[in-house]
Design a protein around this motif. Structure first.
Motif, PDB file in Angstrom:
ATOM      1  N   LEU A 807       0.821  -1.202   0.000  1.00 18.07           N
ATOM      2  CA  LEU A 807       0.000   0.000   0.000  1.00 18.07           C
ATOM      3  C   LEU A 807       0.858   1.256   0.000  1.00 18.07           C
ATOM      4  CD1 LEU A 807      -2.769   1.319   0.077  1.00 18.07           C
ATOM      5  CD2 LEU A 807      -2.726   1.148   2.581  1.00 18.07           C
ATOM      6  N   ARG A 808       1.969   1.223   0.700  1.00 16.87           N
ATOM      7  CA  ARG A 808       2.855   2.397   0.709  1.00 16.87           C
ATOM      8  C   ARG A 808       3.334   2.707  -0.706  1.00 16.87           C
ATOM      9  NH1 ARG A 808       7.938   3.895   0.383  1.00 16.87           N
ATOM     10  NH2 ARG A 808       8.717   1.765   0.024  1.00 16.87           N
ATOM     11  N   ARG A 811       0.429   3.914  -2.983  1.00 15.00           N
ATOM     12  CA  ARG A 811       0.015   5.311  -2.779  1.00 15.00           C
ATOM     13  C   ARG A 811       0.993   6.275  -3.433  1.00 15.00           C
ATOM     14  NH1 ARG A 811      -4.472   5.786   0.029  1.00 15.00           N
ATOM     15  NH2 ARG A 811      -4.997   4.398   1.781  1.00 15.00           N
ATOM     16  N   ASN A 814      -0.294   5.918  -6.936  1.00 14.11           N
ATOM     17  CA  ASN A 814      -1.591   6.560  -6.699  1.00 14.11           C
ATOM     18  C   ASN A 814      -2.544   6.474  -7.890  1.00 14.11           C
ATOM     19  OD1 ASN A 814      -3.343   7.837  -4.932  1.00 14.11           O
ATOM     20  ND2 ASN A 814      -2.816   9.888  -5.681  1.00 14.11           N
ATOM     21  N   THR A 819      -3.800   1.122  -5.980  1.00 13.61           N
ATOM     22  CA  THR A 819      -4.189   1.467  -4.604  1.00 13.61           C
ATOM     23  C   THR A 819      -5.345   0.596  -4.128  1.00 13.61           C
ATOM     24  OG1 THR A 819      -3.496   3.745  -5.015  1.00 13.61           O
ATOM     25  CG2 THR A 819      -4.879   3.354  -3.095  1.00 13.61           C
ATOM     26  N   LEU A 823      -5.302  -1.892  -0.933  1.00  7.52           N
ATOM     27  CA  LEU A 823      -6.240  -1.673   0.167  1.00  7.52           C
ATOM     28  C   LEU A 823      -7.035  -2.944   0.467  1.00  7.52           C
ATOM     29  CD1 LEU A 823      -7.567   1.876  -0.763  1.00  7.52           C
ATOM     30  CD2 LEU A 823      -6.398   1.277   1.380  1.00  7.52           C
TER      31      LEU A 823
END
Length: 983
Positions: A807-808, A811, A814, A819, A823
């Protein structure tokens, strides 16, 4: 191989009746006429034997052109067989000599009935012919039967009038011997080879061409290789060679002009692109499989045996087939049909051979009636069998054949015939240094390359290189030929040709094209470092041409992607150069650095696309532009800008030179696969992956990975397993395609229940990607996949760590696709209220994504989460929506999971019908409505700002769901009310 005379009963009856008439004291001339090889001599011998058995005195002679120097030579041979007249010779007076010879014959007749047998009377000297005519007028009151055989065949050079021309019809009985019917020919074959199959028999019948002479000669040759050995297609396979000798005699008897025409036609056929047992190669454009968009096409062949309506007896042998010998209109250079097509072919052969076109047309007609030629489906005459055609050509020396091919080509060129047809004829000609020949070969090679016929293009360029050429032109042709040979899987030949081209003096731009093509070929063989060294070696010599040096730098960086060590070195150098002197890198090099930053997790999608769009507005050198377009297309696909990516792919492919090997062509095609997969277009992906197109020897390709995933998603796991087992990854060289295939195989293993094996593949993919500094999940989301495996194996902490890092990085990039996926997995790993929040956020994010499969997966995951948390109503709603979307998408895997989850949640699914207007997605309905209004695909694409291929894909899906086949049916079916049912 001797045997009974077949289909000669009428002739035997005539001769028997005339023999009895002569015995009764009333003679006559019986003239047996027929084409060469129809059995005139055999019939004459049978008649003589019959007469001898009845007590007739038989006088025989066979006329020969060598005897024409001496008057009455043929008559003297006839009468000289009697000892008491051995010293007889003519005097100086022809009339007196004729009278004395007549008295000799009368003396025989006084002793008893006589049969005079004259074979090949058309070859007799003029004095003998006059004597035979006069004798025919006088024998009606004598016991003398005069039987003569005469060749009557249509030739290019007209023959003298026949023996019966000056005779009253009452003085002569003429019988013309017809060619053998298929039934009679088949009987001869079966008499010689009783176990022969119908197909083998039919093959022999065609090669025999209705001629007893040719058929018996062929059966003699085949005696050492009986069926089931195939009937040969070339004379080289025959022994002892009776058949080609018989064909040669047949041509000699027809005269040099006829032989020239016959051989010219045979030369035309050999270059027409047809080989035994396969269909002809035409000049038409072939559909390109998805190495372009996923489509399939393939040639067909016409080698089956079918009834022949043109033969002498079509009902006698129902397996008489042309064996795929139809003369292709394009390959033959003819664009007309039926009778006019024959006239056009006759004009072409006449022009090339120097004959009279009217006589050539007549010869075609005559030979077709005899069975030597047979009409193809368009009515054009063609040799009845490849062996016959080869035998016709075997009497020509190689140099003469080559001259004929050149003459035919030149005649075609004068007529304005198809370029491909002219070039095919030149393939059989010798190099002559003619400018027009070189131009034709080059142009035909270019057309063949554009029409995706690399094998034809290779043949034309190989022949062009035999012509005397300056070094610069030879260099360009070698580059094109090496590229095409590599593209047609002839890698061993392609690379040396490209290396030779690089060593020849040429313009710098041509040298760069050659170096890029050679580098691409070397990388395809796994020699990445060698490829980069070749490019850098040339780059060092281009200090005066900075734009060309930049193109080589970009090519080096792109080709280095296939090896992690070389890739690190290449991008380190490119990065350092860009920091010091950005102008030395150029727009294409800067685009590659944007792509590198994106995969390294250092750049968001919005910024990456902003930079690339700016670079796309800058003027680009033609050599560098493909790198810029291909790189921008790949990044746009990662950024979920799928329509823009499609437009860039099409623009990039349109600019590719069909005869030059270029690394960005495959990169663009790979991006096209990526786009189809991102849309969840599984049918499109699977349709574009024919077995024969898959690469072998260098490991799996990007297409293999996508097809493997599509097979899994559509529930065809057994096929997916077979595809996965095709490749032994232990010996596969390092490449980004290998990493993607590892990820795809991991998905397959997870679906099969081999969670540990799947985890191994995902982690190995991640290790290799990290070693290449590819950290972002934009290419392969291996961390999410590995986290799923950790959860299944009961290791939630390790799953949480992987999902958090995913997730890092997601993002940073993005985009909804990356994403939302991260998630979803993190929500499952986190659990509790926070896990529900993450799952809900995943669904919300993905609703704005074109990646429908990711939204379906998130709906299902969140539905399971809600159900487990006690919110069964909301959970079932998510599961139902996910199931409906999975069904429309065609994902059997996700649909199966959704239905199982719904049953576990105590719910059932209400879904739209599989067909009808209610089954359409929003995009499909919008495009279908515009099409129903009468707009073309191009207009719809412009209106919606999507690629035309997207329009075609959606329309194809809409037609399937609506159960229609034509555009005109759209308006009515779109007005249907959606039908729902519970399952």
């Amino acid at each position: 191989m001797n045997g009974p005379l077949r289909e000669r009963e009428d002739a035997h009856a005539l001769l028997a009746a005339e023999t009895e008439r002569a015995r009764a004291g009333a003679g006559r001339l019986v003239l047996l006429r027929g084409a060469s090889g129809t059995g005139r001599s055999a019939l004459l011998e049978a008649a003589a034997a019959h007469a001898a058995r009845l007590g007739l005195r038989v006088l025989r002679t066979r006329c020969s052109p060598e005897d024409t120097a001496l008057p009455f030579s043929s008559v003297l041979h006839l009468l000289g067989s009697v000892p008491e007249f051995a010293d007889f010779g003519p005097g100086g007076d022809d009339r007196g000599s004729a009278a004395r010879l007549w008295r000799v014959l009368r003396s025989y007749a006084d002793e008893g009935p006589v049969m005079v047998a004259v074979d090949d009377v058309h070859l007799a000297d003029e004095a003998s012919r006059r004597w035979f005519v006069e004798a025919a007028r006088r024998v009606d009151r004598l016991p003398v039967l005069l039987v003569a055989t005469e060749r009557s065949q249509y030739d290019i050079d007209p023959r003298p009038t026949g023996l019966s021309h000056a005779l009253s019809p009452s003085a002569v009985r003429t019988h013309t011997l017809a060619p053998l019917t298929g039934h009679a020919s088949a009987g001869l074959v079966r008499a010689a080879f009783p176990t022969a199959s119908e197909r083998w028999t039919a093959d022999c019948v065609r090669a025999g061409a209705g001629s007893p002479l040719l058929l018996r000669a062929l059966l003699d040759d085949l005696d050492g290789a009986p069926p089931p050995t195939a009937v040969p297609r070339t004379c080289a396979a025959l022994y002892p060679g009776s058949y080609p000798a018989a064909v040669s005699w047949w041509l000699d008897s027809a005269g040099p002009a006829t032989a020239e025409v016959a051989r010219t036609l045979a030369a035309l056929e050999t270059a027409s692109g047809t080989s035994p047992g396969s269909g002809p190669t035409t000049g038409r454009t072939a559909d390109k499989p998805m190495t372009s968009a996923p489509t399939t096409s393939g040639p067909t062949s016409s080698g089956s045996l079918t009834p022949d309506p043109t033969g002498p007896d079509p009902t006698a042998l129902h397996a008489l087939a042309p064996d795929a010998m139809a003369l292709d209109p394009v390959a033959a250079g003819l664009t007309v049909t039926d009778a006019s097509a024959t006239e056009a072919l006759a004009a072409l052969v006449a022009d090339a051979s120097g004959a009279d076109p009217a006589r050539v047309s007549g010869w075609f007609t005559a030979m077709t009636r005899l069975g030597v030629l047979r009409p193809d489906p368009d009515g054009r005459p063609r040799y009845a069998h490849p062996l016959l055609r080869d035998a016709v050509l075997s009497g020509w020396a190689t140099a003469r054949r080559q001259d004929a091919h050149r003459a035919v080509a030149q005649a075609m060129l004068r007529r304005g015939d198809h370029l491909d047809a002219v070039a095919r004829q030149l393939l059989g000609s010798a190099p002559a240094g003619l400018p027009w020949a070189l131009r034709v070969l080059r142009d035909a090679g270019s057309v063949a390359a554009r029409e995706s016929r690399p094998e034809d293009a290779v043949r034309y360029l190989r022949r062009a290189l035999q012509e005397p050429l300056p070094d610069d032109l030879r260099q360009r042709l070698l580059t094109e030929l090496g590229s095409l040979e590599y593209a047609s899987a002839d890698t061993p030949a392609g690379i040396p040709r490209l290396a030779e081209a690089l060593d020849l003096p040429a313009q710098p731009r041509d040298q760069v094209r050659t170096a890029i093509a050679l580098g691409t070929a070397l990388v395809g063989r796994g020699e990445v470092r060698t490829a980069v060294e070749v490019l850098r070696g040339l780059e060092a010599r281009l200090a005066a041409h900075p734009e060309l040096a930049r193109a080589l730098q970009t090519a080096s960086a792109l080709l280095s992607d296939q090896d992690q060590t070389v890739r690190r070195e290449a991008y380190r150098w490119l990065t350092d150069t860009a920091e010091r002197s950005p102008e030395l890198v150029g727009a294409s090099g800067q685009a590659l650095l944007v792509r590198y930053a994106a995969t390294a997790g250092d750049l968001p999608a919005r910024e990456a696309m902003r930079r690339l769009r700016t670079l796309l507005t800058e003027p680009a050198d033609p050599l560098a532009e493909p790198f810029l377009l291909g790189t921008a297309a790949a990044v746009a696909q990662w950024a979920d800008e799928l329509d823009e990516a499609e437009r860039l792919v099409e623009r990039g492919l349109a600019g590719q030179h069909p005869s030059l090997l270029h690394p960005m062509e495959q990169a663009l095609l790979d991006t096209r696969w990526d786009i189809a997969a991102a849309r969840g277009a599984y049918a499109t992906v699977l349709a574009g992956h024919p077995e024969a197109a898959r690469r072998t020897g260098t490991g799996p390709a990007n297409a293999d990975a996508h097809v493997l995933l599509a097979l899994v998603e559509t529930g065809r796991t057994a096929e997916a397993r077979r595809l996965a087992d095709t490749f032994d990854l232990r010996d596969t060289p390092d490449s980004w395609e290998l990493n993607r295939f590892l990820y795809a195989r991991g998905v397959l293993r997870f679906t099969e229940g081999d969670v540990a094996g799947a985890l191994h593949d995902f982690l190995e993919c991640g290790r290799r990607q990290s070693a290449r500094a590819v950290l972002s999940p934009v290419v392969t989301p291996w961390r999410s996949a590995a986290a799923e495996c950790r959860l299944a194996l009961g290791n939630p902490q390790e799953a949480l760590a992987l999902a958090t890092e995913e997730l890092r990085l997601a993002r940073v990039w993005n985009t909804p696709r990356t994403t939302g996926r991260a998630l979803r997995v993190l929500g499952r790993a986190t659990r509790g209220r926070r896990g529900l929040e993450l799952g809900e956020e995943a669904v919300a994010v993905l609703r704005d994504s074109p990646a429908e499969a990711e939204l379906v997966a998130s709906l299902l995951a969140h539905g399971v989460q809600l159900t487990a948390a006690g919110e069964r109503g909301r959970g079932r709603d998510h599961l139902r929506e996910g199931a409906e979307r999975a069904e429309r998408l065609g994902s059997v895997r996700l649909l199966t999971y959704a239905e199982h989850a719904l049953r576990s949640a105590g719910g059932r699914r209400t879904t739209p019908a599989h067909t009808g207007s209610g089954a359409l997605t929003g995009s499909e309905r919008r495009i279908a409505e515009l099409a129903a209004e009468g707009r073309t695909n191009t207009e719809i694409a412009k209106l919606l700002h999507v690629a035309r291929r997207t329009v075609e894909t959606h329309l194809t899906s809409a037609y399937r769901k609506l159960g229609i086949r034509r555009r005109g049916e759209l308006r009515g079916v779109l007005e249907e009310v959606p039908h729902h049912r519970a399952v």
